[in-house]
Structure formats: C-alpha cells, structure tokens
Motif scaffolding. Sequence first.
Motif, PDB file in Angstrom:
ATOM      1  N   PHE A  39      40.320  40.730  -8.498  1.00 27.81           N
ATOM      2  CA  PHE A  39      39.013  41.484  -8.507  1.00 27.81           C
ATOM      3  C   PHE A  39      39.247  43.037  -8.111  1.00 27.81           C
ATOM      4  CE2 PHE A  39      37.623  37.184  -6.773  1.00 27.81           C
ATOM      5  CZ  PHE A  39      36.964  36.683  -7.920  1.00 27.81           C
ATOM      6  N   SER A  40      37.991  43.682  -8.239  1.00 32.88           N
ATOM      7  CA  SER A  40      38.244  45.146  -8.114  1.00 32.88           C
ATOM      8  C   SER A  40      36.737  45.890  -7.979  1.00 32.88           C
ATOM      9  CB  SER A  40      38.888  45.816  -9.259  1.00 32.88           C
ATOM     10  OG  SER A  40      37.921  45.714 -10.276  1.00 32.88           O
ATOM     11  N   SER A  41      36.806  47.045  -7.769  1.00 32.55           N
ATOM     12  CA  SER A  41      35.595  47.622  -7.625  1.00 32.55           C
ATOM     13  C   SER A  41      34.521  47.296  -8.487  1.00 32.55           C
ATOM     14  CB  SER A  41      35.825  49.071  -7.157  1.00 32.55           C
ATOM     15  OG  SER A  41      36.267  49.660  -8.240  1.00 32.55           O
TER      16      SER A  41
ATOM     17  N   LEU B 105      34.501  27.788   4.821  1.00 30.63           N
ATOM     18  CA  LEU B 105      35.560  28.001   3.996  1.00 30.63           C
ATOM     19  C   LEU B 105      36.025  29.342   3.914  1.00 30.63           C
ATOM     20  CD1 LEU B 105      37.361  25.845   2.521  1.00 30.63           C
ATOM     21  CD2 LEU B 105      36.081  26.758   0.308  1.00 30.63           C
ATOM     22  N   ALA B 106      37.480  29.407   4.095  1.00 30.93           N
ATOM     23  CA  ALA B 106      38.019  30.651   3.982  1.00 30.93           C
ATOM     24  C   ALA B 106      38.490  31.089   2.385  1.00 30.93           C
ATOM     25  CB  ALA B 106      39.144  31.107   4.900  1.00 30.93           C
ATOM     26  N   VAL B 107      38.091  32.095   1.883  1.00 29.75           N
ATOM     27  CA  VAL B 107      38.408  32.090   0.420  1.00 29.75           C
ATOM     28  C   VAL B 107      39.215  33.225   0.104  1.00 29.75           C
ATOM     29  CG1 VAL B 107      37.411  32.445  -1.968  1.00 29.75           C
ATOM     30  CG2 VAL B 107      35.980  31.496  -0.313  1.00 29.75           C
ATOM     31  N   VAL B 108      40.639  32.975  -0.332  1.00 31.99           N
ATOM     32  CA  VAL B 108      41.445  33.954  -0.335  1.00 31.99           C
ATOM     33  C   VAL B 108      41.846  34.378  -1.755  1.00 31.99           C
ATOM     34  CG1 VAL B 108      44.107  34.421   0.297  1.00 31.99           C
ATOM     35  CG2 VAL B 108      42.810  32.910   1.521  1.00 31.99           C
ATOM     36  N   TYR B 109      42.097  35.648  -2.035  1.00 35.64           N
ATOM     37  CA  TYR B 109      42.126  36.281  -3.578  1.00 35.64           C
ATOM     38  C   TYR B 109      42.584  37.491  -3.598  1.00 35.64           C
ATOM     39  CZ  TYR B 109      38.089  39.144  -1.613  1.00 35.64           C
ATOM     40  OH  TYR B 109      37.438  39.899  -0.880  1.00 35.64           O
ATOM     41  N   LYS B 110      42.902  37.911  -4.811  1.00 42.82           N
ATOM     42  CA  LYS B 110      43.558  39.037  -5.096  1.00 42.82           C
ATOM     43  C   LYS B 110      42.700  40.125  -5.230  1.00 42.82           C
ATOM     44  CE  LYS B 110      48.037  37.630  -4.564  1.00 42.82           C
ATOM     45  NZ  LYS B 110      48.679  38.202  -3.631  1.00 42.82           N
TER      46      LYS B 110
ATOM     47  N   GLY C  79      46.555  49.382  -5.857  1.00 40.87           N
ATOM     48  CA  GLY C  79      47.412  48.603  -5.653  1.00 40.87           C
ATOM     49  C   GLY C  79      46.923  47.071  -5.439  1.00 40.87           C
ATOM     50  N   THR C  80      47.503  45.921  -5.634  1.00 45.70           N
ATOM     51  CA  THR C  80      47.059  44.746  -5.541  1.00 45.70           C
ATOM     52  C   THR C  80      47.136  44.118  -4.313  1.00 45.70           C
ATOM     53  OG1 THR C  80      47.183  44.368  -7.860  1.00 45.70           O
ATOM     54  CG2 THR C  80      46.769  42.408  -6.557  1.00 45.70           C
TER      55      THR C  80
END
Length: 616
Positions: free
Chosen positions: A393-395, A420-425, A430-431
């Motif tokens: 994801f990004s702005s 739920l904890a949702v973990v993402y990039k 930078g990522t």
Amino acid sequence: MNKLYKFLIIIAVAMAGCNPMEDINNQLDQQKEAPTAEFEYTLSDADYSGISDEALAAAANEEDSTMAYTIESSLSLPEGYAADYVPAVLKSLHPALGKNSVAKVTYNFNNGPKAYLAEYTDAGTYYLQSSDYAAVGGEVKVNQFFSPSYPPEEYLPALLAGKYSDAADGTLKMVTYKYAQSDNPEGSMMNIFKEDFSGSLGDFQTFSVAGDQSWYAASYNSDEYAKMSGYSGGAQVNEDWLVSPAIDLSDYASPNMQITQAINYLNDQWDQISVLVSTDYNGTDITTATWNKINISTLPTGSNWDFVTSERVSLSDYAGQTIYIALKYTSSDTNAATWEVDQLVVSGIQPKVSFMSDFYQLNGGTWAKDQGAYVVNPDDYDAMGAPGKYNNFSSSDNPDDYLPQLLSIKYPYAQDGDKLAVVYKYYSGGTSTRADEYSFSMNEWTKYDPIEVKTDQFINVGSKWIFDPTVKFTMSSADYQLIVDAVKANPDTKNLVDSYGTGEFYYGANSHYNNFDLRIVKRTTGDFAQSEYTDLSEEDASALIMQRVAEGVAVMLKAKFPNAVAQVSGVDVMYIVTFSSYENDGSYGKYTVTFQCTKSGPDPSFELVEGPTPVE
C-alpha cells in the motif's frame, strides 16, 4: 471646658472605636471577590494548535517533540496532556472566574497505538528454503510447497524448533512459505527446457573422452538433429558426451523428460546408449559428477532411421533441484551405432502456488501458529487491483480503503467482538511493515481508532484551574451483572444466585431489576437464608446488608475498571457511584457511594470513602 472642646473629644473617641476606613476596605474586597460559574467547553482547533506550541516549547527530547507535533496534526491530546495544558486554556478563556468554578471540557483523547502491534512489525522473518521442504519429505519434498493435504501448521513447528533451538519463550517469527490452494494444483504442463538442435547443438557442451569422433549438428531433408557415430571406415572406439545447460526444476511440480531420437546399427548393444542426469555437475568436469541413468521404455528399434518420441519419464526424484542431462555415447571396434537426437524436452506442471506468510510463536517450548494476526499476501494485493503492482500500500493506495473488504472475504463467519491484527507492507520512501487492529461489529470490520471523545472536569481552586479525575456514573444492568457473576464464580456463595442467573443475595445485586435488594427476609428465610443474619436485630441486619452492598460496588469497580489508576497528574482518583435499591419496606430508593482508587491496575484496589448515602 467649653462645648467645642467636648465635641472634639467625643468625635475622636468615636473614630478610634470604629475605624471607618477598615469597613470601607472590607466592602471594596467584597465587591472585588471573583465570581464563580459552572460551564461546558469543547476544545477548538486553535486550542490544539496552542497546546501543541506550548508542548513543543517544553519538549525535553525528540519523543516529546514528536508528540507535540502530533497534537496539532491529529487534533487530539495524549494521556496526561489535558491535565497539564487545559487549565491554561480555561484561564485564558475566563480570566475573572474564581474559586469553586467548575468546567466540563470535551476534547479528543488520543489513546495511542496498540502497543502489542509492535511485536508483529518487529518480528523477524524466516523464508523457507528448498532444504526445508526436502526435510519435510514426501510430496512436500517433491513439490516444494505445502497444500491442504500437507498443511504448513503441521510441519512448521518442528522445523522452527530446529532452526531456533535457543529461542526464548514468547519469541514471534513471521514465516514465509509456498502454498498451493489445492492438492491438484491448477496449472498445465509447461516446458521448462527444450532443445530441438536446429542447425546447432544449442547450449549443450560436448566432451570427447575417447576416439576421434564427436557430437555435431546434422540434417537430412527437413530434419535437423544432434548426431553421433563412431563409424569411420569401420567401427571405432569412442566415448562422447553431450551435456545440457543447467535446468532449474524449483518452480514446477511433476517434472519429466521426453526425448525424440533415432538409432541405427545398434545391434541391441543398448549399454552403448544412455541418458543420464546429475545434480552436482560443476559445469566443466563430467568425471567428478554423480550421474544416474534415466530409464526410458519407449525406444527406437535401433535398426532404422525412424524418430521415436519417448514417454514422459518422471524426474520427480529431482523436484526442486537444478539438474543437468547428458547423452552418453560409446562404441567399440566391433560395434558403432549412429545416434540422432531430434529433440529433448523437460517439462512440468507450473501450479498455482502462492507465497504465504503466517506468524508463529514459541509458547511453553512449542511453536504454534498465531491465530490473532493476518498477513496480507501477494495474492491479496493482486486481487485488490492497484496495490498488486508492487505488493504494498501507499499514500495513493490507502490500506483503509481495501482492508475491511479483504477481511470480510477472508473471514465470512466473523462474530461481533472478533479482533485481528492485520500486517501489511507500506511504501513511503521505502517499504516497511505496518500493522493495524481491526474489530468486527455490526457486520463490518472497523480499524481501531485511537481517538475518542472525552469529557473531563476541571475545578478552580482559587489560584489556578486543576484537573478533577473523579469518575461519576449510575450503575447499569451490566454493572449489577458483574457482581452477580462474581458471586456465581465463588464456590462459597454461588448457592446465593437465583435460578435466572441475574440476581444474588450475598451483596443483593440484580441485573434484571437494576438495583440492590435490601430486604432482610430474603437473607433469613427461604433458599437464600444465611446464618450470619440469625438473631440480628433489624437495625443490625440492615447495617450488614448496606456494608455488603458497598463491598459489592467495590467488586464491580475492580471488574469494570481493571486498569484504573490511583492518581492522574498527582490528583487522587475518586469514584462516585449512584445505585438504585429495593428497600426492606417494599419501597424504592437511590444511594451514592464514594470510593478512592488506592492501587493502580491491572489489579486495582478501591477503598470506601463515604456512603452508601441516600439521595434525597
């Protein structure tokens, strides 16, 4: 003595006795006494900006400065900032107000991020290697991925135990692995490697170990092929190899090989023709490598020029590895066949295999999948459209616009209250790895919002405004039920809970009627009779009931406010609770009781200060 003199003496005595200037000053002081008022106020955007400036000026470190900037950007106040900075706002707003003035100030309170989410964003990642799949064995070794019949959670705990034998209890790891959604992976047979020797030997290498003859590219009519013959004016002794370039099987299931070949003048000397495979050939020296023969059933007759295509010969023993295929030709001075190879193809099923990530945690010496988190995987990004371009994801691709819908698809049977904890990039120069908490309510997933609207009370103590952390509320049905549940959970008192499970007669709480039952008769007769009331006067029995009511309120406070704090900004925290009653004479009443939090949570203590006191 003349009359004028006597008059002057009388005036002097009178003036000495009453001091008229003091009376005048007292009157002026009374006129100057500051007015008092009670009012409500909601902080404005300008207030947050001003508080941000003050906090920035007082910042002692980078963390303080960051927090100060956050106040203005989020239009909210973190823990403790209301007590520190709102008094100045009130003084500026009403500078003339004096002692005992009361202000109820509404503002946006910032609870801050969920601290536990940092455990997910900071956890290291382990990427499964080919050797890990091989260690699992069976189909996982062959296919180099997990599947429904070979679920990762069945094998990863043992693998992690071996990889992290010295890990401390509580260690959390993100594990990334390959997974096929079906045991019969979607996909078709695809060429991994193909050489049809059209005008050349392609990328094959030739090695002439013995004899003057060697492999070369040849053609006849429209056929082009690789050719080897040990015949030159007669049969000659030869050993010649034609070795393929490296063939990577790692992304394919069920790898296999087919060869199209013609052999003549073999005279059934099949040991002179062999197709071999190696996994340790170094690219230069065939003699140091281990070569295994590939057994082919569909062969040419060996006595004509007809090309025959073999069956698909399984290479599953080499799944997930890089191999080399060699065509080894030998001849003797009595027998020299001609071998023509028109085509050699290595193929395999390229299944629909995804890269997946899950969190595993070490608890009690055992690794287990963490069910409290979901990791957004490459397939998820692809399904969402634009985020799939870079798998983040990004702005311009806000996760808030995508994640609720993703969770509704992934968890179709979610129940109210699920979290739920949702973990993402996320890409921002930078990522990085980010995590948000989502909860399910009213048929939708909602992201945790750290900002809530709060109303706090401030009082003027004469010289300044101060924060008043007193908690005031009237008990609800849920509050009474907390007491009933506590009585039910106690083996010594559970028999004092009614058959509906909504009322009890130790403290007297009843969540159905939203009150305390103060009737003595319920404690002295019937199913809820208690020996401690025997022989008590009505006055003493009522006193014992009220004592237990207060104790019951304390039980409720511990359950309702497990994270209560004893002080806020140096001010003791008081709890003023109002409750209803069903009186001993059959009438209804209302009381207040005041407690002080004397020990902060997670196991807080509450001490009775006053009451129960009837409300007129």
